[in-house]
Design a protein around this motif. Sequence first.
Motif, short mmCIF file in Angstrom:
data_model
loop_
_atom_site.label_atom_id
_atom_site.label_comp_id
_atom_site.label_asym_id
_atom_site.label_seq_id
_atom_site.Cartn_x
_atom_site.Cartn_y
_atom_site.Cartn_z
N LYS A 65 0.85 -5.69 14.14
CA LYS A 65 -0.15 -4.67 14.49
C LYS A 65 0.51 -3.53 15.25
CE LYS A 65 -3.32 -8.56 14.98
NZ LYS A 65 -4.06 -9.40 15.94
N ASN A 66 -0.25 -2.44 15.40
CA ASN A 66 0.28 -1.25 16.09
C ASN A 66 1.56 -0.75 15.43
OD1 ASN A 66 -1.23 -0.02 18.05
ND2 ASN A 66 -0.64 -1.44 19.67
N ALA A 67 1.60 -0.82 14.11
CA ALA A 67 2.82 -0.47 13.38
C ALA A 67 2.59 0.78 12.53
CB ALA A 67 3.25 -1.62 12.48
N ALA A 68 3.41 1.81 12.77
CA ALA A 68 3.35 3.05 12.00
C ALA A 68 4.52 3.09 11.03
CB ALA A 68 3.40 4.26 12.93
N THR A 69 4.23 3.01 9.74
CA THR A 69 5.29 3.03 8.73
C THR A 69 6.00 4.38 8.76
OG1 THR A 69 3.98 1.55 7.33
CG2 THR A 69 5.80 2.73 6.29
N GLN A 70 7.33 4.34 8.82
CA GLN A 70 8.13 5.56 8.91
C GLN A 70 8.73 5.97 7.56
OE1 GLN A 70 8.46 7.33 12.09
NE2 GLN A 70 6.71 5.96 12.20
N GLN A 71 9.29 4.99 6.84
CA GLN A 71 9.85 5.29 5.54
C GLN A 71 10.09 4.00 4.75
OE1 GLN A 71 13.88 6.88 5.34
NE2 GLN A 71 14.36 6.10 7.39
#
Length: 519
Positions: free
Chosen positions: A410-416
Amino acid sequence: MLSNDILTALKQYTADMQHAVTFVLKEGEHNKRQELVEFLSAFAGVSDKLSFEQRSEHAELRSPLSFTLEVNGEPTGIIFSGIPGGHEFNSLVLAVLHAGGKEVKLDDTIRTMISNVRTPLKFDVYVSLSCHNCPDVVQALNQFAILNPHISTEMIDGGLYPELIEQNNIQGVPTVFLNGEVFANGKIDTAQLLDKLIERHPEIANVSADAPQLPVQDVTVIGGGPGGIAAAIYAARKGLAVTLVADRIGGQVKDTMGIENLISVPKTTGPELSGALLNHLNEYNVTLKEHLRVNQIEKGDVKTLHLSSGEVFQSKTVIIATGANWRELGVPGEKENIGNGVAYCPHCDGPFFKGKDVAVIGGGNSGIEAALDLAGIVKSVTVFEFLPALKADKVLVDQVEKRDNITVIKNAATQQILAENGKVTALEYQDRESGQNHRVDLAGVFVQIGLVPNSGAFKDLVEMTRYGEIVINEKGETSEPGIFACGDVTTVPYKQIVIAMGEGAKASLAAFDYLLKHH
């Protein structure tokens, strides 16, 4: 493979065939060949209009698991490489019926466009027998081949041709090659195939200028999902002149495998519901222009609509019911790797990742359902949720917690999304609480982060929110008089099938009231 019930049904389907159709199978050795021989022999046995032959030499056939259809000894351009069971069985049945003389049910404009192709087109369609989107593509291209001898098409079961899958870096289906080059992949439909053909051969779209034009319509509905179908039916029941323009019947619903919240129907599937919607629509006098899009609408007391085929016609009112589509992440490596590890349909592409590690982006119902679906196929699933908590229903979250091979971050922002040699290898994400970046090695990324409205064609026509939703009032009226909207493309809260149906009916009734007052 073919039960007595299926054989009985095939006898009924083929009873009215006008032309003799032959299954021609290439001779050779393969451990699945006998199964295919028995399959084709049983199929051919249901009608004296069908026959089965094996030939030692056939230049068009790639392997001992390849067969083609011939009509009265002449090629149709339709080839199947593999045993067309599962979802592709219907593709074979329809190919046989069309080759045998059954009318190809495509809009006259589309038929004319396809018939006017003058360049040889050879399509190779890589499929999985578990893919519910693949048959639409196979069947569309089979119809194109029936209509035009310059077009040929081959269905290739990726499960039986692993060397071709590896050679062509295929990690998603359907993947379509045209004359040896990638033509389309991922979730595609007939309308998109036509769009891509027109891009390459713009001259085929010009033929519609000479085609008969529709008279002025009372109501034109744009979109073939639950909202659009409901709107068209309600309008037709008022005795109005109604046209429905849709890239496909069912819309987004067609991609949903399990539907258990359509009141009075305890359980159904998207394809089944889409078929039921079409059957209901066909009960009424509605002009259906399927596999086409509305590219532009000109304002006025009477609206002028421009279709992707080049057709132009007028309508007194318009109901926009174009729904929504999968939302993309918008990060580096996503678009570049669609079909090579980035996917949006777990049902279609999950089998390509058997025994591998994959990610699902999104912790809503669709994301958690995708994770549960994939968990039975792949080695492990990691769910990445942007928010501090999962948004999915508790009953789904409880199921996830019971699976040993599903991890939730959770609280994970995909970057690439990272790839090497044309295949996805890893995903980078940022921990939104600590700000630290992390890398997870994996072979596939399934994006399930909700929907985006299909409203781009109307951005200069009606008022929209910053999210692209068409602003409507309680009657489905937009900012433009005579133009109404309904369903997931609008600001109506709660994007649900049953709500879209009600909104479609309401918009249609509002359009009828408008016609009474203004026309």
